[in-house]
Design a protein around this motif. Structure first.
Motif, PDB file in Angstrom:
ATOM      1  N   VAL A 145       3.634  14.993   8.267  1.00 53.55           N
ATOM      2  CA  VAL A 145       3.241  14.335   7.026  1.00 53.55           C
ATOM      3  C   VAL A 145       4.250  14.526   5.886  1.00 53.55           C
ATOM      4  CG1 VAL A 145       1.477  14.421   5.203  1.00 53.55           C
ATOM      5  CG2 VAL A 145       0.804  14.170   7.581  1.00 53.55           C
ATOM      6  N   GLY A 146       5.034  15.598   5.906  1.00 54.96           N
ATOM      7  CA  GLY A 146       5.998  15.835   4.827  1.00 54.96           C
ATOM      8  C   GLY A 146       7.244  14.946   4.868  1.00 54.96           C
ATOM      9  N   GLU A 147       7.430  14.208   5.937  1.00 52.34           N
ATOM     10  CA  GLU A 147       8.667  13.419   6.094  1.00 52.34           C
ATOM     11  C   GLU A 147       8.815  12.372   5.000  1.00 52.34           C
ATOM     12  OE1 GLU A 147       9.138  11.346   9.832  1.00 52.34           O
ATOM     13  OE2 GLU A 147       8.961  13.239  10.909  1.00 52.34           O
ATOM     14  N   PRO A 148       9.996  12.285   4.365  1.00 50.71           N
ATOM     15  CA  PRO A 148      10.170  11.250   3.342  1.00 50.71           C
ATOM     16  C   PRO A 148      10.123   9.859   3.990  1.00 50.71           C
ATOM     17  CG  PRO A 148      12.227  12.469   3.683  1.00 50.71           C
ATOM     18  CD  PRO A 148      11.195  13.113   4.555  1.00 50.71           C
ATOM     19  N   GLY A 149       9.566   8.907   3.284  1.00 51.43           N
ATOM     20  CA  GLY A 149       9.534   7.528   3.802  1.00 51.43           C
ATOM     21  C   GLY A 149       8.456   7.279   4.836  1.00 51.43           C
TER      22      GLY A 149
ATOM     23  N   ASP B  18       0.817  -1.222   0.000  1.00 50.83           N
ATOM     24  CA  ASP B  18       0.000   0.000   0.000  1.00 50.83           C
ATOM     25  C   ASP B  18       0.852   1.275   0.000  1.00 50.83           C
ATOM     26  OD1 ASP B  18      -2.508  -1.251   0.064  1.00 50.83           O
ATOM     27  OD2 ASP B  18      -2.450  -1.454   2.250  1.00 50.83           O
ATOM     28  N   GLU B  19       2.185   1.124   0.014  1.00 48.55           N
ATOM     29  CA  GLU B  19       3.051   2.295   0.215  1.00 48.55           C
ATOM     30  C   GLU B  19       2.798   3.397  -0.822  1.00 48.55           C
ATOM     31  OE1 GLU B  19       4.031  -0.832   0.155  1.00 48.55           O
ATOM     32  OE2 GLU B  19       5.253  -1.264   1.917  1.00 48.55           O
ATOM     33  N   ALA B  20       2.739   3.019  -2.116  1.00 52.21           N
ATOM     34  CA  ALA B  20       2.621   4.033  -3.176  1.00 52.21           C
ATOM     35  C   ALA B  20       1.273   4.753  -3.076  1.00 52.21           C
ATOM     36  CB  ALA B  20       2.793   3.382  -4.547  1.00 52.21           C
ATOM     37  N   ALA B  21       0.194   3.990  -2.882  1.00 52.29           N
ATOM     38  CA  ALA B  21      -1.139   4.604  -2.799  1.00 52.29           C
ATOM     39  C   ALA B  21      -1.240   5.489  -1.554  1.00 52.29           C
ATOM     40  CB  ALA B  21      -2.209   3.513  -2.762  1.00 52.29           C
ATOM     41  N   LEU B  22      -0.584   5.077  -0.472  1.00 50.79           N
ATOM     42  CA  LEU B  22      -0.619   5.878   0.755  1.00 50.79           C
ATOM     43  C   LEU B  22       0.185   7.171   0.579  1.00 50.79           C
ATOM     44  CD1 LEU B  22      -1.565   6.065   3.709  1.00 50.79           C
ATOM     45  CD2 LEU B  22       0.511   4.843   4.366  1.00 50.79           C
ATOM     46  N   SER B  23       1.342   7.066  -0.086  1.00 49.65           N
ATOM     47  CA  SER B  23       2.154   8.273  -0.359  1.00 49.65           C
ATOM     48  C   SER B  23       1.370   9.259  -1.200  1.00 49.65           C
ATOM     49  CB  SER B  23       3.422   7.918  -1.136  1.00 49.65           C
ATOM     50  OG  SER B  23       4.299   7.213  -0.330  1.00 49.65           O
ATOM     51  N   GLU B  24       0.650   8.738  -2.194  1.00 47.78           N
ATOM     52  CA  GLU B  24      -0.144   9.608  -3.068  1.00 47.78           C
ATOM     53  C   GLU B  24      -1.225  10.326  -2.257  1.00 47.78           C
ATOM     54  OE1 GLU B  24      -2.832   8.744  -6.890  1.00 47.78           O
ATOM     55  OE2 GLU B  24      -1.024   7.503  -6.745  1.00 47.78           O
ATOM     56  N   PHE B  25      -1.843   9.598  -1.345  1.00 49.62           N
ATOM     57  CA  PHE B  25      -2.872  10.183  -0.476  1.00 49.62           C
ATOM     58  C   PHE B  25      -2.267  11.296   0.396  1.00 49.62           C
ATOM     59  CE2 PHE B  25      -4.545   9.795   3.961  1.00 49.62           C
ATOM     60  CZ  PHE B  25      -5.750  10.445   3.768  1.00 49.62           C
ATOM     61  N   LEU B  26      -1.118  11.026   0.995  1.00 52.35           N
ATOM     62  CA  LEU B  26      -0.485  12.015   1.878  1.00 52.35           C
ATOM     63  C   LEU B  26      -0.091  13.267   1.091  1.00 52.35           C
ATOM     64  CD1 LEU B  26       1.717   9.671   4.118  1.00 52.35           C
ATOM     65  CD2 LEU B  26      -0.444  10.787   4.726  1.00 52.35           C
ATOM     66  N   ALA B  27       0.371  13.051  -0.166  1.00 55.23           N
ATOM     67  CA  ALA B  27       0.794  14.190  -0.991  1.00 55.23           C
ATOM     68  C   ALA B  27      -0.398  15.058  -1.379  1.00 55.23           C
ATOM     69  CB  ALA B  27       1.508  13.675  -2.240  1.00 55.23           C
ATOM     70  N   ALA B  28      -1.617  14.492  -1.335  1.00 55.46           N
ATOM     71  CA  ALA B  28      -2.817  15.246  -1.744  1.00 55.46           C
ATOM     72  C   ALA B  28      -3.347  16.129  -0.618  1.00 55.46           C
ATOM     73  CB  ALA B  28      -3.904  14.271  -2.187  1.00 55.46           C
ATOM     74  N   LEU B  29      -2.799  15.998   0.596  1.00 54.06           N
ATOM     75  CA  LEU B  29      -3.312  16.802   1.710  1.00 54.06           C
ATOM     76  C   LEU B  29      -2.793  18.236   1.584  1.00 54.06           C
ATOM     77  CD1 LEU B  29      -2.790  14.223   4.603  1.00 54.06           C
ATOM     78  CD2 LEU B  29      -4.934  14.787   3.436  1.00 54.06           C
ATOM     79  N   PRO B  30      -3.690  19.226   1.528  1.00 50.41           N
ATOM     80  CA  PRO B  30      -3.243  20.611   1.356  1.00 50.41           C
ATOM     81  C   PRO B  30      -2.513  21.118   2.602  1.00 50.41           C
ATOM     82  CG  PRO B  30      -5.626  20.517   1.666  1.00 50.41           C
ATOM     83  CD  PRO B  30      -5.151  19.100   1.635  1.00 50.41           C
ATOM     84  N   PRO B  31      -1.573  22.073   2.421  1.00 54.75           N
ATOM     85  CA  PRO B  31      -0.793  22.559   3.560  1.00 54.75           C
ATOM     86  C   PRO B  31      -1.673  23.031   4.722  1.00 54.75           C
ATOM     87  CG  PRO B  31       0.036  23.499   1.513  1.00 54.75           C
ATOM     88  CD  PRO B  31      -1.186  22.722   1.160  1.00 54.75           C
TER      89      PRO B  31
ATOM     90  N   GLY C  38      -8.501   1.339  -5.953  1.00 54.71           N
ATOM     91  CA  GLY C  38      -7.054   1.295  -5.746  1.00 54.71           C
ATOM     92  C   GLY C  38      -6.464   2.550  -5.129  1.00 54.71           C
ATOM     93  N   ARG C  39      -7.304   3.562  -4.850  1.00 54.47           N
ATOM     94  CA  ARG C  39      -6.792   4.805  -4.257  1.00 54.47           C
ATOM     95  C   ARG C  39      -7.142   4.869  -2.773  1.00 54.47           C
ATOM     96  NH1 ARG C  39      -9.251   9.620  -6.702  1.00 54.47           N
ATOM     97  NH2 ARG C  39      -7.567  10.714  -5.642  1.00 54.47           N
ATOM     98  N   VAL C  40      -6.201   5.402  -1.997  1.00 54.24           N
ATOM     99  CA  VAL C  40      -6.459   5.594  -0.564  1.00 54.24           C
ATOM    100  C   VAL C  40      -7.197   6.927  -0.393  1.00 54.24           C
ATOM    101  CG1 VAL C  40      -5.400   5.927   1.705  1.00 54.24           C
ATOM    102  CG2 VAL C  40      -4.461   4.230   0.141  1.00 54.24           C
TER     103      VAL C  40
END
Ligand code: COA
Length: 174
Positions: A34-38, A11-24, A58-60
Motif C-alpha cells: 500500500v505504501g508504493e507511490p502511484g 478517483d485517484e486523489a480520493a483513493l490515495s487519501e483513503f490508502l494514506a488513512a490506513l494505519p501501519p 466524495g470520500r472513499v
C-alpha cells in the motif's frame, strides 16, 4: 449513506487519501504494497481487475478488488477487501464483498477466494457470513512488516448453481 460503484478515472486523489488513512498495523492484513507511490493511479488504470469503492460525500471509505485468475485458474477470482478504520462495523465491508461476488458471477467465474491472516477473526466472520468456507491453511506463508511469520487462511466461495444463494444474500442488483 454510502454508494458502492466501480473505481473510475478521476478517483485517484480520493483513493490515495483513503490508502494514506490506513494505519501501519492494518497493513499486516493487506496483501498489497500500500505504501508504493502511484498505486492509486495504477489501480484506476488497471483494466484486468474489477475494483469497487464505497463512497460517501466524495470520500472513499472502502475498496474491494476482484482479480481474475489466468490459465488453469481462469475460472477463479481473488477478492481483496479493505475498509477505512473509522468506518468499520457499518457493513461496508460486507456490502463491498457482495458487490464483488455479483461482479464475479456476472463474469462467469465459478469460484472466489480470499486470503486472510489466520487468526484474523473479524475478516473470517465477515466472509463466513457470505458463504465462504476455509479451504487451506498455509503455514508461515506471510511475513508481516515486523518480520514475524504468520499463517495464511484461504477461504473460498463456489458460485456454480449459486444464483439462488446469491438472491438470499440480497444480490439482485448493483
Ligand atoms: C475485515 C474488514 C474488511 C471488515 O470491514 P467492516 O466494514 O468493518 O465489516 P462489516 O461491518 O461488514 O462486518 C460484518 C460482520 O463481520 C464481523 N466483524 C467485522 N469486524 C469485526 C470485528 N472487528 N470484530 C468482530 N467481528 C467483526 C461481524 O460479524 C460483522 O457483523 P456485525 O457488525 O453485525 O457483528 C475491515 O476490518 C478491514 O478493512 N480490515 C483490514 C483489511 C482486511 O483484513 N481485509 C480482509 C482480507 S482481504
Amino acid at each position: 449513506m454510502s454508494d458502492i460503484r466501480r473505481l473510475e478515472p478521476g478517483d485517484e486523489a480520493a483513493l490515495s487519501e483513503f490508502l494514506a488513512a490506513l494505519p501501519p498495523g492494518d497493513l499486516t492484513f493487506i496483501k498489497e504494497e500500500v505504501g508504493e507511490p502511484g498505486l492509486a493511479a495504477a489501480w484506476v488504470a488497471d483494466g484486468r481487475a474489477v475494483r469497487g469503492i464505497a463512497v460517501e460525500d466524495g470520500r472513499v471509505l472502502g475498496m474491494a478488488a476482484l482479480i481474475p485468475g489466468v490459465g488453469w485458474s481462469a475460472h477463479v477470482g481473488e477478492l481483496r477487501l479493505v475498509v477505512h478504520p473509522a468506518h468499520r462495523r457499518r457493513r461496508l465491508g460486507s456490502a463491498l464483498a457482495r458487490w464483488a461476488l455479483l461482479r464475479a458471477a456476472e463474469r462467469g467465474l465459478r469460484k472466489l477466494t480470499v486470503e486472510i491472516v489466520a487468526e484474523q477473526e473479524a475478516a473470517e466472520a465477515l466472509f463466513r457470513n457470505l458463504g465462504f468456507q476455509p479451504e487451506a491453511l498455509l503455514v508461515g506463508q506471510i511475513r508481516d512488516r515486523e518480520g514475524e511469520f504468520r499463517d495464511l487462511l484461504l477461504l473460498a466461495h463456489h458460485l456454480d448453481g449459486n444464483w439462488s444463494g446469491m438472491a438470499t444474500l440480497g444480490l439482485g442488483g448493483d
